[in-house]
Write a protein that holds these residues in place. Structure first.
Motif, PDB file in Angstrom:
ATOM      1  N   PHE A  30       3.780 -13.153  -7.262  1.00 11.18           N
ATOM      2  CA  PHE A  30       5.437 -12.764  -7.775  1.00 11.18           C
ATOM      3  C   PHE A  30       5.166 -10.831  -7.984  1.00 11.18           C
ATOM      4  O   PHE A  30       4.817 -10.843  -9.179  1.00 11.18           O
ATOM      5  N   ARG A  31       5.334 -10.414  -6.860  1.00 10.38           N
ATOM      6  CA  ARG A  31       5.001  -8.900  -7.021  1.00 10.38           C
ATOM      7  C   ARG A  31       6.451  -8.040  -6.703  1.00 10.38           C
ATOM      8  O   ARG A  31       7.278  -8.542  -5.838  1.00 10.38           O
ATOM      9  N   ILE A  32       6.965  -7.083  -7.768  1.00  9.40           N
ATOM     10  CA  ILE A  32       7.921  -6.282  -7.521  1.00  9.40           C
ATOM     11  C   ILE A  32       7.732  -5.436  -6.447  1.00  9.40           C
ATOM     12  O   ILE A  32       6.439  -5.053  -6.400  1.00  9.40           O
ATOM     13  N   ALA A  33       8.620  -5.131  -5.577  1.00  5.59           N
ATOM     14  CA  ALA A  33       8.485  -4.280  -4.319  1.00  5.59           C
ATOM     15  C   ALA A  33       9.732  -3.682  -4.069  1.00  5.59           C
ATOM     16  O   ALA A  33      10.865  -3.968  -4.592  1.00  5.59           O
ATOM     17  N   SER A  34       9.630  -2.868  -3.012  1.00  3.64           N
ATOM     18  CA  SER A  34      11.126  -2.666  -2.408  1.00  3.64           C
ATOM     19  C   SER A  34      10.960  -2.571  -0.976  1.00  3.64           C
ATOM     20  O   SER A  34      10.060  -2.525  -0.327  1.00  3.64           O
ATOM     21  N   LEU A  35      12.278  -2.859  -0.724  1.00  2.00           N
ATOM     22  CA  LEU A  35      12.784  -3.235   1.052  1.00  2.00           C
ATOM     23  C   LEU A  35      13.365  -1.900   1.264  1.00  2.00           C
ATOM     24  O   LEU A  35      14.860  -1.834   0.697  1.00  2.00           O
ATOM     25  N   HIS A  76      11.257  -9.072  -4.639  1.00  2.00           N
ATOM     26  CA  HIS A  76      10.299  -9.679  -4.898  1.00  2.00           C
ATOM     27  C   HIS A  76       9.134 -10.370  -3.942  1.00  2.00           C
ATOM     28  O   HIS A  76       9.826 -10.975  -3.039  1.00  2.00           O
ATOM     29  N   ILE A  77       8.019  -9.999  -3.743  1.00  2.39           N
ATOM     30  CA  ILE A  77       7.253 -10.845  -2.883  1.00  2.39           C
ATOM     31  C   ILE A  77       6.891 -12.018  -3.414  1.00  2.39           C
ATOM     32  O   ILE A  77       6.232 -12.267  -4.418  1.00  2.39           O
ATOM     33  N   LEU A  78       7.164 -12.997  -2.795  1.00  2.00           N
ATOM     34  CA  LEU A  78       6.640 -14.349  -3.189  1.00  2.00           C
ATOM     35  C   LEU A  78       5.641 -14.989  -2.431  1.00  2.00           C
ATOM     36  O   LEU A  78       4.927 -15.965  -3.044  1.00  2.00           O
ATOM     37  N   ASN A  79       5.233 -14.646  -1.372  1.00  2.00           N
ATOM     38  CA  ASN A  79       4.075 -15.115  -0.529  1.00  2.00           C
ATOM     39  C   ASN A  79       3.552 -13.895   0.627  1.00  2.00           C
ATOM     40  O   ASN A  79       4.570 -13.434   0.944  1.00  2.00           O
ATOM     41  N   LEU A  80       2.331 -13.734   0.852  1.00  2.00           N
ATOM     42  CA  LEU A  80       1.916 -12.823   1.588  1.00  2.00           C
ATOM     43  C   LEU A  80       0.911 -13.493   2.454  1.00  2.00           C
ATOM     44  O   LEU A  80      -0.234 -13.861   1.779  1.00  2.00           O
ATOM     45  N   PRO A 106      -7.562  -9.125   6.125  1.00  2.00           N
ATOM     46  CA  PRO A 106      -7.724 -10.039   5.052  1.00  2.00           C
ATOM     47  C   PRO A 106      -7.957  -9.301   3.544  1.00  2.00           C
ATOM     48  O   PRO A 106      -7.649  -9.695   2.352  1.00  2.00           O
ATOM     49  N   SER A 107      -8.426  -8.146   3.788  1.00  2.00           N
ATOM     50  CA  SER A 107      -9.122  -7.351   2.645  1.00  2.00           C
ATOM     51  C   SER A 107      -7.783  -6.754   2.363  1.00  2.00           C
ATOM     52  O   SER A 107      -7.553  -6.328   0.918  1.00  2.00           O
ATOM     53  N   ASP A 108      -6.828  -6.203   2.989  1.00  2.00           N
ATOM     54  CA  ASP A 108      -5.429  -5.690   2.559  1.00  2.00           C
ATOM     55  C   ASP A 108      -4.763  -6.716   1.759  1.00  2.00           C
ATOM     56  O   ASP A 108      -4.114  -6.441   0.678  1.00  2.00           O
ATOM     57  N   VAL A 109      -4.630  -8.089   2.253  1.00  2.00           N
ATOM     58  CA  VAL A 109      -4.061  -9.056   1.466  1.00  2.00           C
ATOM     59  C   VAL A 109      -4.639  -9.096   0.220  1.00  2.00           C
ATOM     60  O   VAL A 109      -3.906  -9.385  -0.946  1.00  2.00           O
ATOM     61  N   ARG A 110      -5.961  -9.391   0.067  1.00  2.00           N
ATOM     62  CA  ARG A 110      -6.758  -9.296  -1.100  1.00  2.00           C
ATOM     63  C   ARG A 110      -6.402  -8.490  -2.153  1.00  2.00           C
ATOM     64  O   ARG A 110      -6.334  -8.605  -3.427  1.00  2.00           O
ATOM     65  N   ARG A 111      -6.217  -7.066  -1.746  1.00  2.00           N
ATOM     66  CA  ARG A 111      -6.033  -5.990  -2.488  1.00  2.00           C
ATOM     67  C   ARG A 111      -4.624  -6.116  -3.010  1.00  2.00           C
ATOM     68  O   ARG A 111      -4.551  -5.415  -4.193  1.00  2.00           O
ATOM     69  N   CYS A 112      -3.361  -6.734  -2.585  1.00  2.00           N
ATOM     70  CA  CYS A 112      -2.370  -6.934  -3.064  1.00  2.00           C
ATOM     71  C   CYS A 112      -2.287  -7.867  -4.186  1.00  2.00           C
ATOM     72  O   CYS A 112      -1.255  -7.771  -4.639  1.00  2.00           O
ATOM     73  N   PHE A 113      -3.287  -8.695  -4.362  1.00  2.00           N
ATOM     74  CA  PHE A 113      -3.327  -9.615  -5.526  1.00  2.00           C
ATOM     75  C   PHE A 113      -3.721  -9.092  -6.616  1.00  2.00           C
ATOM     76  O   PHE A 113      -3.947  -8.930  -7.453  1.00  2.00           O
TER      77      PHE A 113
END
Length: 78
Positions: free
Chosen positions: A2-7, A17-21, A71-78
């Motif tokens: 659950f990350r706040i973002a902008s679209l 809100h990003i719910l899944n990535l 995959p490392s981009d995805v992990r960095r977002c967590f």
């Protein structure tokens, strides 16, 4: 997740809100009027990614990234 973002669509930006990535895309929650095939940009502290809307059910929206994340981009977002 659950990350706040902008679209951003064109010149209009709104909170979401990003719910899944994943490497291929994201599921977000937003209130804007987005239809399938709309080009957007998803931004957060760790992400700046062009995408296209694939589906929408209520306030939930599925995005497919124009360029897959690593995959490392995805992990960095967590």
């Amino acid at each position: 997740m659950f990350r706040i973002a902008s679209l951003t669509v064109g010149a209009v930006s709104e909170r979401c809100h990003i719910l899944n990535l994943s490497t291929a895309g994201a599921m977000i929650d937003c209130v804007g009027d987005l239809g399938a095939a709309t080009n957007v940009c998803l931004r957060s502290d760790q992400l700046d990614q062009a995408a296209v809307v694939c589906w929408r059910i209520g306030s939930r929206v599925g995005l497919r990234f124009s360029r897959p994340l690593t995959p490392s981009d995805v992990r960095r977002c967590f």
